[in-house]
Write an enzyme that holds these catalytic residues in place. Structure first.
Site, PDB file in Angstrom:
ATOM      1  N   LYS A  23       0.812  -1.223   0.000  1.00  7.16           N
ATOM      2  CA  LYS A  23       0.000   0.000   0.000  1.00  7.16           C
ATOM      3  C   LYS A  23       0.842   1.267   0.000  1.00  7.16           C
ATOM      4  O   LYS A  23       0.374   2.343  -0.376  1.00  7.16           O
ATOM      5  CB  LYS A  23      -0.878   0.034   1.275  1.00  7.16           C
ATOM      6  CG  LYS A  23      -1.962  -0.989   1.311  1.00  7.16           C
ATOM      7  CD  LYS A  23      -2.231  -1.482   2.725  1.00  7.16           C
ATOM      8  CE  LYS A  23      -1.315  -2.598   3.090  1.00  7.16           C
ATOM      9  NZ  LYS A  23      -1.779  -3.928   2.969  1.00  7.16           N
TER      10      LYS A  23
ATOM     11  N   GLU B 181      -3.285  -3.214  -7.743  1.00  8.43           N
ATOM     12  CA  GLU B 181      -4.634  -3.691  -7.407  1.00  8.43           C
ATOM     13  C   GLU B 181      -4.665  -4.391  -6.050  1.00  8.43           C
ATOM     14  O   GLU B 181      -5.656  -4.316  -5.320  1.00  8.43           O
ATOM     15  CB  GLU B 181      -5.143  -4.632  -8.508  1.00  8.43           C
ATOM     16  CG  GLU B 181      -6.606  -4.964  -8.387  1.00  8.43           C
ATOM     17  CD  GLU B 181      -7.492  -3.705  -8.351  1.00  8.43           C
ATOM     18  OE1 GLU B 181      -7.537  -2.986  -9.346  1.00  8.43           O
ATOM     19  OE2 GLU B 181      -8.119  -3.443  -7.295  1.00  8.43           O
TER      20      GLU B 181
ATOM     21  N   VAL C 133      -5.602  -2.843  -2.032  1.00 11.06           N
ATOM     22  CA  VAL C 133      -6.891  -2.742  -1.330  1.00 11.06           C
ATOM     23  C   VAL C 133      -7.785  -3.892  -1.761  1.00 11.06           C
ATOM     24  O   VAL C 133      -7.976  -4.122  -2.953  1.00 11.06           O
ATOM     25  CB  VAL C 133      -7.597  -1.396  -1.647  1.00 11.06           C
ATOM     26  CG1 VAL C 133      -8.953  -1.322  -0.949  1.00 11.06           C
ATOM     27  CG2 VAL C 133      -6.730  -0.212  -1.219  1.00 11.06           C
TER      28      VAL C 133
ATOM     29  N   GLY D 267      -1.086 -16.026   7.197  1.00  7.08           N
ATOM     30  CA  GLY D 267      -0.294 -15.108   6.360  1.00  7.08           C
ATOM     31  C   GLY D 267      -1.074 -13.876   5.954  1.00  7.08           C
ATOM     32  O   GLY D 267      -0.677 -13.153   5.034  1.00  7.08           O
TER      33      GLY D 267
ATOM     34  N   GLU E  87      -0.526  -8.302   8.835  1.00  8.24           N
ATOM     35  CA  GLU E  87       0.721  -7.649   8.443  1.00  8.24           C
ATOM     36  C   GLU E  87       1.894  -8.249   9.214  1.00  8.24           C
ATOM     37  O   GLU E  87       1.706  -8.790  10.320  1.00  8.24           O
ATOM     38  CB  GLU E  87       0.638  -6.146   8.758  1.00  8.24           C
ATOM     39  CG  GLU E  87      -0.218  -5.357   7.794  1.00  8.24           C
ATOM     40  CD  GLU E  87       0.344  -5.360   6.382  1.00  8.24           C
ATOM     41  OE1 GLU E  87       1.526  -5.086   6.188  1.00  8.24           O
ATOM     42  OE2 GLU E  87      -0.428  -5.657   5.453  1.00  8.24           O
TER      43      GLU E  87
ATOM     44  N   ASP F 202      -3.084  -0.041   8.768  1.00  5.09           N
ATOM     45  CA  ASP F 202      -3.263  -0.686   7.454  1.00  5.09           C
ATOM     46  C   ASP F 202      -4.497  -0.095   6.757  1.00  5.09           C
ATOM     47  O   ASP F 202      -4.440   0.275   5.575  1.00  5.09           O
ATOM     48  CB  ASP F 202      -3.409  -2.205   7.644  1.00  5.09           C
ATOM     49  CG  ASP F 202      -3.777  -2.909   6.358  1.00  5.09           C
ATOM     50  OD1 ASP F 202      -2.877  -3.238   5.572  1.00  5.09           O
ATOM     51  OD2 ASP F 202      -4.998  -3.124   6.121  1.00  5.09           O
TER      52      ASP F 202
ATOM     53  N   LYS G 268      -4.724   2.128   3.265  1.00  8.41           N
ATOM     54  CA  LYS G 268      -5.636   1.826   2.153  1.00  8.41           C
ATOM     55  C   LYS G 268      -6.550   3.020   1.869  1.00  8.41           C
ATOM     56  O   LYS G 268      -6.832   3.359   0.714  1.00  8.41           O
ATOM     57  CB  LYS G 268      -6.482   0.592   2.491  1.00  8.41           C
ATOM     58  CG  LYS G 268      -5.672  -0.693   2.514  1.00  8.41           C
ATOM     59  CD  LYS G 268      -6.462  -1.832   3.126  1.00  8.41           C
ATOM     60  CE  LYS G 268      -5.708  -3.142   3.003  1.00  8.41           C
ATOM     61  NZ  LYS G 268      -6.237  -4.190   3.876  1.00  8.41           N
TER      62      LYS G 268
END
Ligand SMILES: NC(=O)c1ccc[n+]([C@@H]2O[C@H](COP(=O)([O-])OP(=O)(O)OC[C@H]3O[C@@H](n4cnc5c(N)ncnc54)[C@H](OP(=O)(O)O)[C@@H]3O)[C@@H](O)[C@H]2O)c1
Length: 354
Positions: free
Chosen positions: A136, A160, A163, A217, A220, A231, A235
Site C-alpha cells: 500500500k 490492485e 486494497v 499469512g 501484516e 493498514d 488503504k
C-alpha cells in the site's frame, strides 16, 4: 501472435510473492504470456540475479527453510532492493526499452514514509520497468509523483492488491467508469480486524484470533499495523489519492483501531441488535477531502454490519451511478497473488495491443 515473455524482478519474496509465483505456474495454461524470474531481493534472506532465469522452486525452498538466496549464486554479494533493481534494469536494458521488464514489489508496509517501497517503484520506473505491487505504501504516500513518472516513461504502475486483494477496485474504476466523479466512500477494508471482531463475538480471545490471521499469512508482518488501524488508514489514503484525486498520506487519516475493543463491547452491541466494525470512510467537505478509520457501532440494516470474518466491502459514492458496492467474500493469499497476476496480465495485454 507469439506470446510475450516477461522477465520479472521481485523485490520482497515473502508470503505474497511466493504464492504469486506458484499461482503463475498453476494458471500457465490460461495466460497469454510466459515469464522468467531474473532477480529476487529480500531483507534477511539474501538476493540473486540471473538474467537467464532463476530456479524458482529452489529459491522458494531456500527461503521457506530459512536459508539465503545467496546460495543460488557462485559469487554472492550483498545488495539492497535498489541495487537489485538497478543491476537488473541495466543488464536487461533491451527488455526494459521493449516494455517487457516488470518489477514486482512486495516488501512490507512502512507506515512512516512508505519506504523503501516508494524508492523501489521510482528506481524501477526510471529503469523503464513496469511496476506492480501489493504494497500500500507507494499509492498511499507517493501516488501522484509515481503515476506522473510512470506516464512520462510510458510504463504501468499498478497496485490492485493494495486494497481488497484481487477484487477489482482500482481497475474497476479505471476501466469501466469513465467520466465519473467519486465523492466519497465507506467500507470495511481490513480482514484481520474484521476476523478478530467476528471471533470476539463468538467468545474467542483477541490474541488467539490475531494469531490465526498471522498463521494464515493475512496479518501484516507487524500486526499492530492492523490492530491500530494503520493498514486501513494506508488503504484509505491510497483510495483517496487514486479515486478522489486528492493528495494525502495515512497520517492525514483520523484513526483509531480495535486494540481497545473487548469481547464485552461486541457482545453488548449484539444484544442491542448492532455490530461493531472497523469502518474506513472519506468524503469531500467544502473542497477538502476528510478521511477516518474507526470502530463504529452499526445498525443491523447497514450492509457493513453483515460482513463476517475476513469479508470486506467498499461502497463508492459516485455522481453519475449513485452508490456502487464491491464485496469480497473470500480473502486469502491466493486473492492477493491474483491481484498481481491480473496486473501482470494487463501489461501483457498492453504489449499485444501495441
Ligand atoms: N499477506 C496478505 O494477505 C496481503 C494482502 C494484501 C497486501 N499485502 C501486502 O503485500 C506485501 C507483502 O506481504 P507479505 O505477506 O508477503 O509479507 P512478508 O511475508 O512479510 O514478506 C515481505 C518480504 O519483503 C522482504 N523485504 C522487507 N523489506 C525489504 C527490503 N527493504 N528490501 C528487500 N526486501 C525486503 C522480506 O524479506 P525477509 O523475509 O528476508 O525479511 C520478505 O521477503 C506487504 O506490503 C503487505 O502489506 C499482503
Amino acid at each position: 501472435m507469439s506470446q510475450p515473455e516477461l522477465p520479472l524482478v521481485l523485490i520482497g519474496f515473502g508470503n505474497v510473492a511466493r504464492r504469486f509465483l506458484r499461482l503463475l505456474d498453476e494458471s500457465a495454461e490460461r495466460l497469454d504470456f510466459t515469464w522468467r524470474v531474473v532477480g529476487l531481493s529480500t531483507r534477511h534472506h539474501g538476493s540473486v540475479i540471473d538474467t537467464a532465469g532463476i530456479d524458482v522452486a529452489r529459491a522458494i525452498a531456500l527461503v521457506e527453510s530459512n536459508q539465503s538466496l545467496d546460495r543460488l549464486e557462485s559469487e554472492p554479494r550483498e545488495r539492497s532492493g535498489i541495487d537489485v533493481i538497478r543491476q537488473v534494469t541495466d543488464a536487461m536494458a533491451d527488455e526494459a526499452s521493449d516494455g517487457r521488464l516488470v518489477c514486482v514489489e512486495t516488501t512490507v508496509l512502512d507506515i512512516d514514509r512508505g519506504e523503501p517501497a516508494v524508492s523501489h517503484v521510482r528506481a524501477a520506473l526510471e529503469g523503464q520497468a513496469h511496476v506492480i505491487t501489493a504494497n500500500k505504501g507507494p499509492a498511499a504516500f507517493a501516488y501522484h509523483e509515481l503515476e506522473a513518472l510512470a506516464e512520462s516513461v510510458d510504463r504501468i504502475f499498478f497496485f490492485e492488491g493494495a486494497v481488497m486483494d484481487g477484487v477489482p477496485v482500482f481497475n474497476l474504476v479505471r476501466e469501466t467508469m469513465p467520466a465519473i466523479a467519486i465523492d466519497g466512500f465507506r467500507g470495511v477494508i481490513n480482514s484481520t480486524c474484521n476476523f478478530i471482531l467476528s471471533e470476539l463475538e463468538r467468545g474467542k480471545e483477541f490474541d488467539v484470533a490475531l494469531a490465526e490471521m498471522q498463521a494464515r499469512g493475512i496479518a501484516e508482518a507487524d500486526p499492530s499495523l492492523d490492530v491500530d488501524g494503520w493498514d486501513a488508514a494506508a488503504k484509505t489514503a491510497a483510495l483517496v489519492n487514486v479515486l478522489m484525486g486528492s493528495a494525502m498520506t495515512p497520517h492525514h487519516v483520523v484513526r483509531s483501531g480495535i486494540r481497545d475493543v473487548t469481547g464485552l463491547d461486541v457482545r453488548d452491541a449484539i444484544a442491542r441488535n448492532r455490530r461493531i466494525r472497523l469502518v474506513a470512510s472519506a468524503s469531500r467537505q467544502g473542497g477538502k477531502v476528510r478521511a477516518r478509520v474507526e470502530p463504529e457501532v452499526l445498525e443491523r440494516s447497514d450492509p457493513l454490519a453483515n460482513l463476517e470474518d475476513v469479508e470486506n466491502a467498499l461502497y463508492l459514492n459516485t455522481d453519475l451511478l449513485g452508490q456502487v458496492g464491491i464485496v469480497q467474500r473470500t480473502g486469502s493469499l491466493t486473492q492477493t497473488a491474483y491481484a498481481l497476476l491480473s496486473d501482470l496480465a494487463r501489461i501483457s495485454q498492453r504489449l499485444r495491443d501495441i
